[in-house]
Design a protein around this motif. Structure first.
Motif, PDB file in Angstrom:
ATOM      1  N   SER A 188       0.821  -1.208   0.000  1.00  0.00           N
ATOM      2  CA  SER A 188       0.000   0.000   0.000  1.00  0.00           C
ATOM      3  C   SER A 188       0.856   1.260   0.000  1.00  0.00           C
ATOM      4  N   GLU A 189       1.925   1.262   0.783  1.00  0.00           N
ATOM      5  CA  GLU A 189       2.767   2.451   0.834  1.00  0.00           C
ATOM      6  C   GLU A 189       3.508   2.664  -0.486  1.00  0.00           C
ATOM      7  N   PHE A 190       3.990   1.587  -1.080  1.00  0.00           N
ATOM      8  CA  PHE A 190       4.672   1.712  -2.370  1.00  0.00           C
ATOM      9  C   PHE A 190       3.741   2.352  -3.402  1.00  0.00           C
ATOM     10  N   ASN A 191       2.513   1.853  -3.473  1.00  0.00           N
ATOM     11  CA  ASN A 191       1.548   2.375  -4.442  1.00  0.00           C
ATOM     12  C   ASN A 191       1.113   3.797  -4.114  1.00  0.00           C
ATOM     13  N   PHE A 192       1.016   4.109  -2.830  1.00  0.00           N
ATOM     14  CA  PHE A 192       0.616   5.464  -2.418  1.00  0.00           C
ATOM     15  C   PHE A 192       1.672   6.484  -2.836  1.00  0.00           C
ATOM     16  N   VAL A 193       2.935   6.169  -2.555  1.00  0.00           N
ATOM     17  CA  VAL A 193       4.011   7.104  -2.905  1.00  0.00           C
ATOM     18  C   VAL A 193       4.140   7.238  -4.424  1.00  0.00           C
ATOM     19  N   LYS A 194       3.945   6.144  -5.127  1.00  0.00           N
ATOM     20  CA  LYS A 194       4.120   6.145  -6.581  1.00  0.00           C
ATOM     21  C   LYS A 194       2.924   6.772  -7.317  1.00  0.00           C
ATOM     22  N   TYR A 195       1.703   6.490  -6.835  1.00  0.00           N
ATOM     23  CA  TYR A 195       0.515   6.907  -7.584  1.00  0.00           C
ATOM     24  C   TYR A 195      -0.396   7.893  -6.851  1.00  0.00           C
ATOM     25  N   GLY A 196      -0.242   8.026  -5.512  1.00  0.00           N
ATOM     26  CA  GLY A 196      -1.133   8.900  -4.762  1.00  0.00           C
ATOM     27  C   GLY A 196      -2.484   8.250  -4.508  1.00  0.00           C
ATOM     28  N   ASP A 197      -3.384   8.993  -3.838  1.00  0.00           N
ATOM     29  CA  ASP A 197      -4.733   8.473  -3.587  1.00  0.00           C
ATOM     30  C   ASP A 197      -5.769   9.556  -3.852  1.00  0.00           C
ATOM     31  N   GLY A 198      -6.998   9.331  -3.396  1.00  0.00           N
ATOM     32  CA  GLY A 198      -8.077  10.277  -3.663  1.00  0.00           C
ATOM     33  C   GLY A 198      -7.924  11.610  -2.975  1.00  0.00           C
ATOM     34  N   GLN A 199      -7.060  11.693  -1.977  1.00  0.00           N
ATOM     35  CA  GLN A 199      -6.859  12.946  -1.239  1.00  0.00           C
ATOM     36  C   GLN A 199      -5.530  13.604  -1.549  1.00  0.00           C
ATOM     37  N   ILE A 200      -4.504  12.797  -1.741  1.00  0.00           N
ATOM     38  CA  ILE A 200      -3.152  13.322  -1.965  1.00  0.00           C
ATOM     39  C   ILE A 200      -2.631  12.853  -3.316  1.00  0.00           C
TER      40      ILE A 200
ATOM     41  N   GLN B 241       2.510  15.551  -4.908  1.00  0.00           N
ATOM     42  CA  GLN B 241       2.658  16.247  -3.624  1.00  0.00           C
ATOM     43  C   GLN B 241       3.587  15.495  -2.672  1.00  0.00           C
ATOM     44  N   ILE B 242       3.916  14.269  -3.012  1.00  0.00           N
ATOM     45  CA  ILE B 242       4.742  13.430  -2.145  1.00  0.00           C
ATOM     46  C   ILE B 242       6.193  13.548  -2.590  1.00  0.00           C
ATOM     47  N   ILE B 243       7.041  14.040  -1.709  1.00  0.00           N
ATOM     48  CA  ILE B 243       8.449  14.295  -2.044  1.00  0.00           C
ATOM     49  C   ILE B 243       9.156  13.040  -2.538  1.00  0.00           C
ATOM     50  N   ALA B 244       8.909  11.908  -1.855  1.00  0.00           N
ATOM     51  CA  ALA B 244       9.599  10.664  -2.214  1.00  0.00           C
ATOM     52  C   ALA B 244       9.184  10.133  -3.578  1.00  0.00           C
ATOM     53  N   HIS B 245       8.119  10.694  -4.131  1.00  0.00           N
ATOM     54  CA  HIS B 245       7.598  10.238  -5.428  1.00  0.00           C
ATOM     55  C   HIS B 245       8.654  10.311  -6.533  1.00  0.00           C
TER      56      HIS B 245
ATOM     57  N   ARG C 171     -13.216   6.272   3.055  1.00  0.00           N
ATOM     58  CA  ARG C 171     -12.719   5.139   2.282  1.00  0.00           C
ATOM     59  C   ARG C 171     -12.452   5.534   0.835  1.00  0.00           C
ATOM     60  N   GLN C 172     -13.338   6.317   0.279  1.00  0.00           N
ATOM     61  CA  GLN C 172     -13.179   6.751  -1.104  1.00  0.00           C
ATOM     62  C   GLN C 172     -11.977   7.685  -1.251  1.00  0.00           C
ATOM     63  N   ALA C 173     -11.783   8.549  -0.255  1.00  0.00           N
ATOM     64  CA  ALA C 173     -10.692   9.529  -0.331  1.00  0.00           C
ATOM     65  C   ALA C 173      -9.320   8.889  -0.186  1.00  0.00           C
ATOM     66  N   TYR C 174      -9.234   7.801   0.568  1.00  0.00           N
ATOM     67  CA  TYR C 174      -7.935   7.220   0.884  1.00  0.00           C
ATOM     68  C   TYR C 174      -7.582   6.000   0.037  1.00  0.00           C
ATOM     69  N   VAL C 175      -8.378   5.720  -0.984  1.00  0.00           N
ATOM     70  CA  VAL C 175      -8.076   4.581  -1.856  1.00  0.00           C
ATOM     71  C   VAL C 175      -6.960   4.962  -2.829  1.00  0.00           C
ATOM     72  N   THR C 176      -5.909   4.148  -2.880  1.00  0.00           N
ATOM     73  CA  THR C 176      -4.789   4.406  -3.794  1.00  0.00           C
ATOM     74  C   THR C 176      -5.257   4.262  -5.242  1.00  0.00           C
ATOM     75  N   HIS C 177      -4.792   5.168  -6.106  1.00  0.00           N
ATOM     76  CA  HIS C 177      -5.239   5.185  -7.500  1.00  0.00           C
ATOM     77  C   HIS C 177      -4.932   3.885  -8.231  1.00  0.00           C
ATOM     78  N   THR C 178      -3.757   3.332  -8.006  1.00  0.00           N
ATOM     79  CA  THR C 178      -3.354   2.093  -8.667  1.00  0.00           C
ATOM     80  C   THR C 178      -2.842   1.115  -7.614  1.00  0.00           C
ATOM     81  N   LYS C 179      -3.222  -0.149  -7.748  1.00  0.00           N
ATOM     82  CA  LYS C 179      -2.795  -1.156  -6.783  1.00  0.00           C
ATOM     83  C   LYS C 179      -1.905  -2.188  -7.472  1.00  0.00           C
ATOM     84  N   GLU C 180      -0.651  -1.846  -7.590  1.00  0.00           N
ATOM     85  CA  GLU C 180       0.340  -2.727  -8.205  1.00  0.00           C
ATOM     86  C   GLU C 180       0.703  -3.830  -7.222  1.00  0.00           C
TER      87      GLU C 180
END
Length: 336
Positions: free
Chosen positions: A169-181, A185-189, A287-296
């Protein structure tokens, strides 16, 4: 006529091969089966995991269920109205979903303080401790930082998630973001790790996917700022479990976030009363806001490799989940 010398050899080899095949199948089952267990089953699965997750030549400690001791604050009801609730938030465990209801309750209903600790105030143990000591109660304080020593009027809370699912989840969040972020906006991206696929990141031993990080990520949060906490081993595990006992009112689990909220309301009756209702009202939106855009997802081979790296992470996760199940039973919450 003499009997053949190796008459039974083919049968013996066939039997050995069959046993070996069964052992591999059982090992894979343990690695991939999600943790859905009752109190005793949870401990048994932890023991099985410890037995079969052993990497060749690694020291295999015994899986233990630590009982509460005289200094334990875990699961003890706090009736005060002037506490500072410190949420040690491990990334991608549902921390926004849990803290947002407290934000609404504290700022709109109780007129208490709700604070997210700035990055520059969580760099070292001394800086963070000084920052927390200057906070005025009552308050809810949240941030991604390791455990520090808390004064008497502070209570620590946190949430754990299945280690492999949290990592993915963290890998996908940093790489693709989610419904809120958004990812931008993520520096590590922009790090080279996230130009790779998840499999490539692990295969190439990029920093984010390295054994050093993957094997001790959650443990290091609960162990503390000590440099030794960055290495997953028996000492780190013991320190983390000790901190859970001595510094945390409760540690919930992402897979049961609704019950985590219920338990917090029961453990903090005069400061968290009403938080469950707010959580239920905002649950669908959150739940909708925090769903990662892509789930690799990792390939089966890489998944297996990651699981083997996460021996100590899972050992700690099972220990905390066992304590969480004990709390559910104590407060009469139904089994799930």
């Amino acid at each position: 006529m003499s009997k053949p010398k190796y008459r039974y050899t083919p049968i013996l080899l066939l039997a050995v091969g069959l046993v070996f095949t069964v052992m591999i199948a059982w090992n894979n089952r343990l690695m991939t089966k999600p943790l859905i267990c009752s109190n005793q089953q949870c401990r048994r699965q932890g023991e099985n995991w410890a037995r079969y997750r052993k990497k060749d030549n690694d020291y295999l400690p015994t899986f233990t269920n630590h009982n509460s001791n005289h200094s334990s604050v875990f699961g003890k009801i706090r009736n005060e109205t002037d506490l500072l609730i410190v949420f040690f938030a491990v990334p991608k465990t549902g921390s926004r979903s849990l803290s947002n209801p407290f934000n609404v309750l504290f700022t709109h209903t109780l007129n208490y303080s709700f604070t997210i600790v700035p990055k520059d105030q969580r760099k070292t143990n001394d800086i963070l401790t000084s920052y927390l000591l200057n906070m005025h109660e009552p308050a809810f304080i949240r941030g991604h930082f390791p455990v520090v020593q808390l004064p008497r009027n502070y209570v620590g809370i946190s949430v754990l998630r299945d280690p492999l699912e949290r990592f993915i989840s963290e890998f996908n969040f940093v790489k693709y973001g989610d419904g809120q972020i958004n990812a931008s906006q993520i520096i590590a991206h922009t790090a080279p790790d996230f130009l790779l696929t998840l499999d490539e990141c692990v295969q190439q031993k990029s920093p984010f996917c390295s054994r050093e990080v993957v094997s001790s990520f959650t443990l290091s949060f609960f162990c503390g700022f000590d440099k030794r906490c960055r290495v997953a081993n028996e000492w780190t595990y013991r320190q983390a479990t000790r901190n859970v006992e001595e510094k945390f009112l409760m540690v919930g689990v992402t897979e049961e976030l609704d019950n985590t909220i219920k338990l917090l309301e029961r453990l903090l009756p005069n400061m968290a009363n009403g938080v469950e209702k707010i959580y239920n009202q905002k649950q669908t939106v959150n739940r909708q806001a925090y769903v990662t855009h892509t789930k690799e997802q990792p390939s089966p081979r890489i998944r297996d490799k990651l699981l083997r790296m996460m021996y100590w992470e899972y050992k700690f996760y099972y220990h905390v989940k066992s304590k969480f199940l004990d709390l559910k039973k104590m407060f009469g919450l139904p089994k799930t």
